[in-house]
Design an enzyme around this catalytic site. Structure first.
Site, PDB file in Angstrom:
ATOM      1  CG  ASP A 102     -42.998 -64.401   9.651  1.00 39.50           C
ATOM      2  OD1 ASP A 102     -42.077 -64.704   8.869  1.00 39.50           O
ATOM      3  OD2 ASP A 102     -43.167 -64.950  10.757  1.00 39.50           O
ATOM      4  CG  ASN A 141     -32.560 -57.321   0.633  1.00 41.05           C
ATOM      5  OD1 ASN A 141     -31.383 -57.552   0.375  1.00 41.05           O
ATOM      6  ND2 ASN A 141     -32.970 -57.011   1.865  1.00 41.05           N
ATOM      7  CE1 TYR A 151     -27.810 -67.551   2.903  1.00 43.08           C
ATOM      8  CE2 TYR A 151     -25.465 -67.754   2.412  1.00 43.08           C
ATOM      9  CZ  TYR A 151     -26.630 -67.008   2.420  1.00 43.08           C
ATOM     10  OH  TYR A 151     -26.612 -65.719   1.937  1.00 43.08           O
ATOM     11  CB  ALA A 152     -24.458 -73.186  -0.397  1.00 42.76           C
ATOM     12  CB  SER A 183     -31.554 -71.858   0.896  1.00 46.71           C
ATOM     13  OG  SER A 183     -30.632 -70.892   1.370  1.00 46.71           O
ATOM     14  CE  LYS A 184     -29.296 -65.782  -1.328  1.00 48.17           C
ATOM     15  NZ  LYS A 184     -30.369 -64.751  -1.108  1.00 48.17           N
TER      16      LYS A 184
END
Length: 261
Positions: A59, A86, A153-154, A156-157
């Site tokens: 995890d 990934n 999300y953006a 974080s990426k």
């Protein structure tokens, strides 16, 4: 001697396809995912080639699991030559609609876990010949359309993308090549189709990303440290000009990936 590769997020989707391609090339392969299904997937892939394939349940939201992974891989495979990072969470909600727990999870899994894993793997990669790290993350962008649509999300990426640049610069003097890789179009996975509300017919299959990863890993001269590649770009450089077989439906228009369009 075959490469010994760790692929994270390998129980389904893009990660499973990457693992499948590498298993067929007789790589020593460690597949990891949070789900217990990773063991069954590893057993299935072990029949595809001559290399060892092991499934390691972990995890990535748990620091102890992350930091133990490189040692577990080395014990199973006898070394570690490459990381294919990934694993990640997808949450395409606005900041106002994203819970505190989801914000924390996005940063923990998409950014923190990757950096902890890379750091833990460093002693093993330094012993490898021509070690590589490939991170599935988009080129840095200031596209306000997407940043404003799902900021958590953006962020974080794109934080991960900045981390790739920094790690690549730090590690290049150690002989470790680090690159980012991202699909040019949306890829048919459960997470992507659900998150982006697109039709499967407008996507490509995960195989195109897997073939691009394989190309990076198989060619030690390919991959300028810190550079971000699109899957299609890598394959074009290898002489591929017809991508229709990667499309779910070659007769339908493709949807560009979120961070590319």
């Amino acid at each position: 001697m075959s490469k010994k590769v760790l692929v994270t997020g390998a129980s389904r989707g893009i990660g499973l396809e990457i693992a499948t391609v590498l298993a067929q090339q007789d790589c020593g392969l460690a597949m990891t995912a949070r789900s217990a299904a990773i063991h069954d997937q590893a057993t299935r892939l072990s029949a595809l080639g001559q290399g060892s394939v092991v499934g390691l349940r972990a995890d990535l939201a748990k620091r102890e699991d992350v930091e133990a992974l490189p040692e577990r891989v080395t014990e199973q495979l006898g070394g570690l030559d490459a990381l294919v990072l990934n694993a990640g969470l997808v949450r395409t909600s606005s900041l106002a609609d994203t819970s505190n727990d989801d914000i924390a999870a996005l940063l923990d899994v998409n950014v923190k876990a990757t950096m902890l894993l890379v750091r833990a793997a460093l002693p093993y990669l330094r012993q490898a010949e021509k070690p590589r790290i490939v991170v599935v993350t988009p080129p840095p962008t200031q596209n306000k359309r997407w940043l404003g649509s799902f900021a958590p999300y953006a962020v974080s990426k794109l934080s991960l993308s900045l981390a790739v640049i920094g790690i690549a610069e730090e590690f290049k003097r150690l002989g470790i090549t680090v690159n980012g890789l991202w699909p040019h179009t949306l890829i048919l996975t459960d997470a992507i189709v659900h998150a982006h509300n697109v039709q499967a017919e407008n996507c490509r299959k995960p195989r195109i990303v897997a073939d691009a990863v394989s190309a990076l890993l198989s060619d030690p001269g390919r991959g300028e440290p810190g550079r971000f590649y699109l899957d299609e770009e890598i394959l074009r450089a290898r002489g591929v000009s017809d991508f229709s077989h990667y499309a779910v439906d070659p007769d339908k228009p493709l949807a560009s990936d979120t961070f590319i369009s």
